[in-house]
Design a protein around this motif. Sequence first.
Motif, short mmCIF file in Angstrom:
data_model
loop_
_atom_site.label_atom_id
_atom_site.label_comp_id
_atom_site.label_asym_id
_atom_site.label_seq_id
_atom_site.Cartn_x
_atom_site.Cartn_y
_atom_site.Cartn_z
N PRO A 172 -25.58 6.43 14.70
CA PRO A 172 -24.65 5.34 15.30
C PRO A 172 -24.31 4.70 14.26
N LYS A 173 -23.37 3.54 14.77
CA LYS A 173 -22.72 2.74 13.84
C LYS A 173 -23.39 1.41 13.96
N LEU A 174 -23.58 0.77 12.95
CA LEU A 174 -24.30 -0.54 13.01
C LEU A 174 -23.57 -1.52 12.24
N LEU A 175 -23.32 -2.76 12.80
CA LEU A 175 -22.60 -3.98 12.12
C LEU A 175 -23.69 -4.63 11.65
N LEU A 176 -23.91 -4.94 10.40
CA LEU A 176 -24.90 -5.55 9.90
C LEU A 176 -24.52 -6.81 9.28
N HIS A 177 -24.61 -8.01 9.66
CA HIS A 177 -24.29 -9.21 9.22
C HIS A 177 -25.29 -9.48 7.97
N SER A 178 -24.82 -9.78 6.87
CA SER A 178 -25.54 -10.06 5.72
C SER A 178 -25.22 -11.60 5.14
N CYS A 179 -26.32 -12.23 4.99
CA CYS A 179 -26.10 -13.51 4.31
C CYS A 179 -25.80 -13.39 2.76
N CYS A 180 -26.49 -12.23 2.00
CA CYS A 180 -26.33 -12.22 0.73
C CYS A 180 -26.94 -10.83 0.26
N ALA A 181 -26.63 -10.58 -0.76
CA ALA A 181 -27.05 -9.22 -1.56
C ALA A 181 -28.57 -9.07 -1.67
N PRO A 182 -29.22 -10.10 -2.00
CA PRO A 182 -30.84 -9.94 -2.17
C PRO A 182 -31.32 -9.70 -0.84
N CYS A 183 -30.87 -10.41 0.18
CA CYS A 183 -31.44 -10.05 1.60
C CYS A 183 -31.14 -8.77 1.98
N SER A 184 -29.96 -8.24 1.94
CA SER A 184 -29.51 -7.10 2.44
C SER A 184 -29.96 -6.00 1.75
N SER A 185 -30.51 -6.20 0.60
CA SER A 185 -30.96 -5.00 -0.25
C SER A 185 -31.88 -4.13 0.54
N TYR A 186 -32.87 -4.64 0.89
CA TYR A 186 -33.98 -3.97 1.52
C TYR A 186 -33.67 -3.44 2.94
N CYS A 187 -32.72 -4.42 3.80
CA CYS A 187 -32.32 -3.83 4.97
C CYS A 187 -31.47 -2.69 5.15
N MET A 188 -30.54 -2.72 3.94
CA MET A 188 -29.62 -1.52 3.80
C MET A 188 -30.48 -0.37 3.33
N GLU A 189 -31.26 -0.28 2.55
CA GLU A 189 -32.31 0.71 1.92
C GLU A 189 -33.07 1.19 3.21
N TYR A 190 -33.29 0.44 3.92
CA TYR A 190 -34.25 0.86 5.23
C TYR A 190 -33.36 1.47 6.31
N LEU A 191 -32.39 0.89 6.83
CA LEU A 191 -31.56 1.49 7.88
C LEU A 191 -30.56 2.46 7.37
N ARG A 192 -30.16 2.72 6.23
CA ARG A 192 -28.98 3.50 6.05
C ARG A 192 -29.56 4.95 6.22
N GLN A 193 -31.08 5.09 6.48
CA GLN A 193 -31.37 6.43 6.88
C GLN A 193 -30.84 6.93 8.33
N TYR A 194 -30.77 5.83 8.98
CA TYR A 194 -30.58 6.19 10.55
C TYR A 194 -29.10 5.83 11.01
N PHE A 195 -28.49 4.86 10.26
CA PHE A 195 -27.12 4.35 10.81
C PHE A 195 -26.17 4.53 9.71
N ARG A 196 -24.83 4.53 10.31
CA ARG A 196 -23.76 4.48 9.64
C ARG A 196 -23.32 2.81 9.39
N ILE A 197 -23.65 2.40 8.39
CA ILE A 197 -23.62 0.80 8.27
C ILE A 197 -22.39 0.31 7.68
N THR A 198 -22.08 -0.66 8.36
CA THR A 198 -20.75 -1.64 8.20
C THR A 198 -21.38 -2.92 7.57
N VAL A 199 -21.49 -3.66 6.49
CA VAL A 199 -22.03 -4.98 6.39
C VAL A 199 -20.79 -5.69 6.73
#
Length: 222
Positions: free
Chosen positions: A26-53
């Motif tokens: 599925p496609k996920l729209l991931l609101h990001s506040c900054c690179a450090p906070c998004s680093s883990y979130c993207m690492e974790y979720l990219r296994q399951y979603f097609r992410i657009t930050v």
Amino acid sequence: MQTCRNYQKELEKILGELERPEAVPPKLLLHSCCAPCSSYCMEYLRQYFRITVFYYNPNITEQEEYKKRAKEEIRLIEAYNRQAEKGHGIEIIEGGYEPESFWEMARGFEECKEGEARCSRCYALRLRKTAELAKERNFDYFTTTLTISPLKNAAKLNEIGEGLAQEYGALWLPSDFKKRGGYLRSIELSKEYGLYRQNYCGCVFSKRDAENETSRSKAQKL
């Protein structure tokens, strides 16, 4: 009496349902506040979603700071995309630089402490824009990296997200990314990729509070 929800377990349940090999991610729209906070979130979720930050943060009221954080977000995504074996590719949409929206929202709440009403209004400002875009572009889910911070109220963020999901007819992905070592992993990834980490969320009020806290700490050591 309302029970305390475990948003991490709710997220894990959804992710478990997405692990079918034949399923289209599925496609996920991931609101990001900054690179450090998004680093883990993207690492974790990219296994399951097609992410657009979705990088939309009108709370960053100093343009130089805004550009610096946006540049770091793009740099991190480019680095992740060179690691195709670790998950699906990641795209980015940079929202408009709209500090005037933040000032309008914050009017009358200037003296609030960090984590109080002004912050909740700021969450809603950014998440509303995310929900609008998720609906407009037919994303399957939307969520935010903000719950990774120990200083952010995950219950309030999920409450706002769920309300906007109902309003816009989009699916909110529940989260509390700080759980299961998520926050600590974000620190590790920040060091690994040499990310710029700031000691305030972005607005002039949080910067003021961070500077005051630093001054108090120095005074106590004298």
